[in-house]
Design a protein around this motif. Structure first.
Motif, PDB file in Angstrom:
ATOM      1  N   UNK A  29       0.828  -1.203   0.000  1.00  0.00           N
ATOM      2  CA  UNK A  29       0.000   0.000   0.000  1.00  0.00           C
ATOM      3  C   UNK A  29       0.867   1.259   0.000  1.00  0.00           C
ATOM      4  N   UNK A  30       1.828   1.312   0.911  1.00  0.00           N
ATOM      5  CA  UNK A  30       2.697   2.491   1.031  1.00  0.00           C
ATOM      6  C   UNK A  30       3.559   2.675  -0.209  1.00  0.00           C
ATOM      7  N   UNK A  31       3.998   1.568  -0.792  1.00  0.00           N
ATOM      8  CA  UNK A  31       4.819   1.628  -1.998  1.00  0.00           C
ATOM      9  C   UNK A  31       4.016   2.157  -3.184  1.00  0.00           C
ATOM     10  N   UNK A  32       2.746   1.784  -3.268  1.00  0.00           N
ATOM     11  CA  UNK A  32       1.935   2.195  -4.413  1.00  0.00           C
ATOM     12  C   UNK A  32       1.482   3.646  -4.296  1.00  0.00           C
TER      13      UNK A  32
ATOM     14  N   UNK B  64      10.019   9.140   1.011  1.00  0.00           N
ATOM     15  CA  UNK B  64       9.744   8.756   2.398  1.00  0.00           C
ATOM     16  C   UNK B  64       9.412   7.263   2.453  1.00  0.00           C
ATOM     17  N   UNK B  65      10.213   6.540   3.217  1.00  0.00           N
ATOM     18  CA  UNK B  65       9.950   5.113   3.397  1.00  0.00           C
ATOM     19  C   UNK B  65       9.280   4.910   4.753  1.00  0.00           C
TER      20      UNK B  65
ATOM     21  N   UNK C  57       9.187   6.216  10.123  1.00  0.00           N
ATOM     22  CA  UNK C  57       9.621   6.525   8.756  1.00  0.00           C
ATOM     23  C   UNK C  57      11.088   6.907   8.753  1.00  0.00           C
ATOM     24  N   UNK C  58      11.642   7.058   7.560  1.00  0.00           N
ATOM     25  CA  UNK C  58      13.075   7.311   7.448  1.00  0.00           C
ATOM     26  C   UNK C  58      13.459   8.784   7.545  1.00  0.00           C
ATOM     27  N   UNK C  59      12.462   9.688   7.467  1.00  0.00           N
ATOM     28  CA  UNK C  59      12.771  11.120   7.532  1.00  0.00           C
ATOM     29  C   UNK C  59      11.735  11.848   8.380  1.00  0.00           C
TER      30      UNK C  59
END
Length: 202
Positions: A104-107, A115-116, A141-143
């Motif tokens: 979902x997050x990737x799409x 942002x991962x 998240x990464x940021x």
């Protein structure tokens, strides 16, 4: 109502190509879409629509039912008069996402392409008398991002993740929590759909 529905579809046919082209490049022409939305609310003030592009590649114009029978009846009439269009799919209601959170997050990338999201957690901190809830939301998240941006993005996230029926029937307020405090009983977001489905929906 029939005249207003006709006006809506006439404007859509006139502007659909420009809206589609903008959407493909990540830019929905705001003024054109706002006028389309205005024509829809002329049919009924509670009607709302959005553009969705699921993984199957369709470009969908989605009329949100919000879980209300009265809106479903009106949307049925609107869809009966929909023009034939090879580029668009017209849908009643936004179903819940049935894949994994990672997919979902990737799409959709609601927080941005760079942002991962590692995981998302929730906690119900208030249950209203009608069964609706207020949520704490924590995003790993990464940021770092501003709280207001996360709040706005997570409302859209939950609408697409839960589907429009659960989102409008059950969610009242989101409170973004930047740190994962020990006194908040956080639960992974993928459990939220199940919890809301089995709780009282009025």
């Amino acid at each position: 109502m029939e005249t207003k529905i006709k006006q809506f579809w006439e404007y859509f046919e006139k502007e659909s190509f420009f809206i589609l082209e903008g959407f493909k490049y990540g830019i929905v022409p705001k003024e054109k879409f706002e006028l389309l939305d205005y024509l829809l609310t002329n049919i009924h003030p509670k009607l709302q629509l959005l553009i969705n592009r699921p993984p199957n590649g369709e470009i969908q114009l989605v009329f949100l039912t919000k879980g209300r029978l009265s809106l479903k009846v009106i949307i049925t009439e609107i869809l009966k008069r929909a023009p034939e269009n090879e580029y668009w799919v017209f849908k009643m209601g936004l179903p819940p996402w049935n894949g994994t959170l990672e997919e979902f997050c990737s799409h959709y990338q609601f927080l941005g392409p760079d942002i991962y999201i590692y995981d998302i957690y929730f906690d119900i901190y208030k249950i209203h008398s009608n069964g609706k809830v207020n949520l704490h939301i924590h995003v790993e998240k990464n940021k770092p991002l501003p709280k207001y941006f996360i709040n706005d993005s997570m409302r859209i996230f939950l609408l697409y993740y839960l589907g429009d029926r659960l989102f409008f029937k059950k969610i009242v307020y989101l409170k973004i929590v930047q740190k994962k405090y020990r006194h908040i009983n956080f639960i992974p977001i993928y459990e939220l759909k199940t919890l809301l489905e089995f709780s009282r929906v009025t």
